[in-house]
Design a protein around this motif. Structure first.
Motif, mmCIF file in Angstrom:
data_model
loop_
_atom_site.group_PDB
_atom_site.id
_atom_site.type_symbol
_atom_site.label_atom_id
_atom_site.label_comp_id
_atom_site.label_asym_id
_atom_site.label_seq_id
_atom_site.Cartn_x
_atom_site.Cartn_y
_atom_site.Cartn_z
ATOM 1 N N PRO A 12 52.796 26.786 -72.418
ATOM 2 C CA PRO A 12 54.081 27.504 -72.455
ATOM 3 C C PRO A 12 54.244 28.466 -71.283
ATOM 4 O O PRO A 12 53.291 28.705 -70.530
ATOM 5 C CB PRO A 12 54.017 28.266 -73.778
ATOM 6 N N THR A 13 55.440 28.992 -71.152
ATOM 7 C CA THR A 13 55.747 29.912 -70.060
ATOM 8 C C THR A 13 54.823 31.146 -70.087
ATOM 9 O O THR A 13 54.498 31.656 -71.159
ATOM 10 C CB THR A 13 57.239 30.321 -70.124
ATOM 11 N N ALA A 14 54.375 31.548 -68.905
ATOM 12 C CA ALA A 14 53.528 32.729 -68.721
ATOM 13 C C ALA A 14 52.154 32.633 -69.387
ATOM 14 O O ALA A 14 51.504 33.638 -69.633
ATOM 15 C CB ALA A 14 54.249 34.009 -69.175
ATOM 16 N N TYR A 39 61.931 21.069 -61.504
ATOM 17 C CA TYR A 39 63.054 21.314 -62.426
ATOM 18 C C TYR A 39 63.862 22.522 -61.954
ATOM 19 O O TYR A 39 65.084 22.546 -62.050
ATOM 20 C CB TYR A 39 62.528 21.505 -63.857
ATOM 21 N N ARG A 40 63.145 23.519 -61.430
ATOM 22 C CA ARG A 40 63.844 24.694 -60.907
ATOM 23 C C ARG A 40 64.677 24.340 -59.667
ATOM 24 O O ARG A 40 65.793 24.837 -59.499
ATOM 25 C CB ARG A 40 62.830 25.796 -60.554
ATOM 26 N N LEU A 41 64.144 23.479 -58.804
ATOM 27 C CA LEU A 41 64.885 23.064 -57.606
ATOM 28 C C LEU A 41 66.146 22.296 -57.993
ATOM 29 O O LEU A 41 67.213 22.481 -57.399
ATOM 30 C CB LEU A 41 64.001 22.176 -56.718
ATOM 31 N N VAL A 104 67.222 13.125 -66.123
ATOM 32 C CA VAL A 104 66.693 14.083 -65.146
ATOM 33 C C VAL A 104 65.168 13.955 -65.097
ATOM 34 O O VAL A 104 64.565 13.864 -64.016
ATOM 35 C CB VAL A 104 67.116 15.531 -65.493
ATOM 36 N N ARG A 105 64.536 13.892 -66.250
ATOM 37 C CA ARG A 105 63.068 13.761 -66.292
ATOM 38 C C ARG A 105 62.642 12.468 -65.602
ATOM 39 O O ARG A 105 61.715 12.444 -64.812
ATOM 40 C CB ARG A 105 62.550 13.780 -67.742
ATOM 41 N N HIS A 106 63.380 11.406 -65.917
ATOM 42 C CA HIS A 106 63.056 10.103 -65.359
ATOM 43 C C HIS A 106 63.154 10.134 -63.830
ATOM 44 O O HIS A 106 62.311 9.589 -63.122
ATOM 45 C CB HIS A 106 64.013 9.071 -65.960
ATOM 46 N N ARG A 179 62.902 25.793 -77.053
ATOM 47 C CA ARG A 179 63.550 24.666 -76.411
ATOM 48 C C ARG A 179 62.511 23.657 -75.901
ATOM 49 O O ARG A 179 62.656 22.457 -76.085
ATOM 50 C CB ARG A 179 64.392 25.177 -75.241
ATOM 51 N N ASP A 180 61.458 24.151 -75.269
ATOM 52 C CA ASP A 180 60.446 23.252 -74.695
ATOM 53 C C ASP A 180 59.660 22.511 -75.780
ATOM 54 O O ASP A 180 59.245 21.375 -75.593
ATOM 55 C CB ASP A 180 59.463 24.037 -73.809
ATOM 56 N N THR A 181 59.457 23.154 -76.915
ATOM 57 C CA THR A 181 58.635 22.557 -77.981
ATOM 58 C C THR A 181 59.419 21.585 -78.839
ATOM 59 O O THR A 181 58.866 20.621 -79.365
ATOM 60 C CB THR A 181 58.064 23.673 -78.892
HETATM 61 O O1 CDP Z 1 57.246 29.665 -65.086
HETATM 62 P P1 CDP Z 1 57.561 28.990 -66.369
HETATM 63 O O2 CDP Z 1 56.335 28.507 -67.087
HETATM 64 O O3 CDP Z 1 58.488 29.721 -67.249
HETATM 65 O O4 CDP Z 1 58.427 27.712 -66.011
HETATM 66 P P2 CDP Z 1 58.153 26.511 -65.042
HETATM 67 O O5 CDP Z 1 56.816 25.890 -65.269
HETATM 68 O O6 CDP Z 1 58.491 26.899 -63.672
HETATM 69 O O7 CDP Z 1 59.246 25.473 -65.594
HETATM 70 C C1 CDP Z 1 60.606 25.817 -65.758
HETATM 71 C C2 CDP Z 1 61.194 24.958 -66.867
HETATM 72 O O8 CDP Z 1 61.107 23.574 -66.479
HETATM 73 C C3 CDP Z 1 60.437 25.045 -68.189
HETATM 74 O O9 CDP Z 1 61.012 25.969 -69.088
HETATM 75 C C4 CDP Z 1 60.520 23.649 -68.768
HETATM 76 O O10 CDP Z 1 61.616 23.509 -69.617
HETATM 77 C C5 CDP Z 1 60.756 22.753 -67.577
HETATM 78 N N1 CDP Z 1 59.569 21.934 -67.248
HETATM 79 C C6 CDP Z 1 59.433 20.729 -67.903
HETATM 80 O O11 CDP Z 1 60.226 20.398 -68.757
HETATM 81 N N2 CDP Z 1 58.404 19.907 -67.591
HETATM 82 C C7 CDP Z 1 57.502 20.246 -66.668
HETATM 83 N N3 CDP Z 1 56.521 19.416 -66.380
HETATM 84 C C8 CDP Z 1 57.612 21.488 -66.007
HETATM 85 C C9 CDP Z 1 58.661 22.310 -66.324
#
Ligand code: CDP
Ligand code: CDP
Length: 221
Positions: A12-14, A39-41, A104-106, A179-181
């Motif tokens: 998860p984040t952080a 995903y950020r880009l 988008v993932r694809h 959302r991610d889970t």
């Molecule tokens: O820094 P943080 O962990 O919050 O986020 P990140 O790793 O930079 O990823 C941003 C967002 O992209 C996440 O909240 C995920 O929803 C998505 N992500 C994803 O779906 N699959 C990945 N392999 C990496 C990121």
């Protein structure tokens, strides 16, 4: 490329994925993939172009043709250094929304597979061990309590001189986790065979040491 080792680090984040993955890659002399940056880009491009965030097809097209490169630790989009711009809260939130869209993932799969180069790769994200590199010799699921993670984000922001509010951070973190889970595609779960590491009471170097130990053991077997 199937013989080139991959260390998949999800969480998860952080939770410390980026920090730990980066240090492990440095120690082993491996390449590093920050899949979240892709995903950020895509999110940053969409926001700048004013792409309709409900238009899955248009977003997938953006993702498929991202003019990006990663050099010297910087993230470049069409010759512009966007390393800081992609870290903005709005971009992260938008990234997590568009990351739930299958097209988008694809569209980003090929780009991610291309990072697997000799002598090896450390990849961090949400689905590195479950979807992108399911045969990685080492899969790690990094986690930490919500409180520990919010604390880390808070400190990161304050250190950068960005004002932060703990309550907002906690809420944002929980919304992002949720959302991610719970998304239908590539949800955040530990991959089969993943080592789960709870770093709530560990510093980043201790987490790095654990991962290196597991990797050494995986290479012996
Ligand atoms: O820094 P943080 O962990 O919050 O986020 P990140 O790793 O930079 O990823 C941003 C967002 O992209 C996440 O909240 C995920 O929803 C998505 N992500 C994803 O779906 N699959 C990945 N392999 C990496 C990121
Ligand atoms: O990539 P992710 O969003 O999972 O986390 P990060 O951007 O690497 O941020 C984690 C922050 O917590 C960094 O400031 C680390 O120095 C710190 N930290 C850590 O990564 N691991 C620990 N076990 C403890 C703290």
């Amino acid at each position: 490329t199937h013989s080139i080792p991959v260390i998949a680090i999800d969480g998860p984040t952080a939770s410390g994925k980026g920090t730990v993955a980066h240090r492990v890659a440095d120690k082993l002399g491996f390449h590093y993939l920050d899949s979240g940056a892709l995903y950020r880009l895509t999110a940053l491009s969409a926001l700048r172009r004013g792409t309709d965030l409900a238009d899955e097809h248009a977003l997938a097209k953006l993702a498929e043709h991202l003019p990006c490169s990663f050099t010297g630790g910087n993230v470049i989009l069409s010759h512009e250094n966007v390393s800081d711009a992609i870290r903005a809260e709005l971009v992260g939130n938008t990234a997590s929304k568009i990351a739930a869209l299958p097209s988008v993932r694809h569209a980003l799969v090929g780009l991610q597979l291309g990072f697997r180069k000799a002598p090896g790769l450390v990849a961090d994200g949400r689905d590195m061990g479950t979807v992108i590199f399911p045969h990685a010799p080492l899969k790690v699921f990094l986690t930490a309590s919500v409180a520990a993670r919010a604390e880390r984000r808070y400190k990161q922001l304050i250190d950068k001189g960005i004002p932060a509010n703990m309550e907002d951070l906690l809420m944002d973190l929980q919304a992002r986790d949720d959302r991610d889970t719970h998304r239908a595609i590539a949800p955040l779960v530990p991959a089969e065979g993943a080592h789960v590491l709870d770093t709530s009471h560990m510093n980043a170097d201790q987490a790095v040491d654990e991962v290196l130990k597991w990797y050494a053991a995986a290479m012996k077997s």
